[in-house]
Design an enzyme around this catalytic site. Structure first.
Site, short mmCIF file in Angstrom:
data_model
loop_
_atom_site.label_atom_id
_atom_site.label_comp_id
_atom_site.label_asym_id
_atom_site.label_seq_id
_atom_site.Cartn_x
_atom_site.Cartn_y
_atom_site.Cartn_z
CB ALA A 143 64.57 20.99 -0.97
CB THR A 187 60.67 17.94 2.69
OG1 THR A 187 61.06 18.78 3.77
CG2 THR A 187 59.56 18.57 1.88
CE1 TYR A 188 59.54 20.43 8.90
CE2 TYR A 188 61.27 18.95 8.13
CZ TYR A 188 60.88 20.11 8.77
OH TYR A 188 61.82 20.96 9.29
CB SER A 246 60.02 22.07 6.07
OG SER A 246 60.11 23.48 6.20
#
Length: 134
Positions: free
Chosen positions: A75, A57-58, A25
């Site tokens: 990431a 992503t979130y 995330s």
């Protein structure tokens, strides 16, 4: 027909932290989430202005007023502290709504504080020192 439209973006935020050993995330200051109308768990695309990396992503909520933009998980191999990023959220709207919808466009300063809040995705504030696409 549904159209996928820009819902909101946080433009040229500075990454403040990256943690490879996190579940995933992006952590975003709650003030910025409010300004961009982002909810925890909402999908975002992150574009790294410095190296061109793009990923999906979130969002998870970061400490309000902290200016945090934290890249979590795998990431962190692509996006690093100090990089400038654009966080983009999209929404699906029917044709009529898509033609009148106004996105939330948030420009931030070097400390990730809101400089300008608007609805024109091509607008560039005078203080941004960027070229307008128009």
């Amino acid at each position: 027909m549904l159209r996928t439209m820009l819902k909101s973006k946080i433009h040229r935020a500075t990454v403040t932290q990256a943690d490879l050993h996190y579940v995933g995330s992006v952590t975003v200051d709650a003030d910025l989430m409010d300004a961009a109308d982002l909810l925890e768990g909402e999908q975002v695309t992150i574009v790294d202005v410095d190296n061109g990396a793009r990923l999906v992503t979130y969002v998870i909520t970061g400490e309000r007023g902290s200016g945090v933009i934290g890249i979590n998980g795998a990431a962190a191999h692509l996006i690093h502290p100090g990089d400038l990023v654009i966080l983009i959220a999209y929404g699906m709207l029917d044709d009529a709504a898509a033609r009148t919808y106004e996105p939330r466009v948030v420009f931030v300063d070097a400390d990730n504080r809101v400089l300008d809040l608007g609805a024109d995705p091509a607008f560039v504030p005078d203080t941004a020192e960027l070229l307008s696409p128009r």
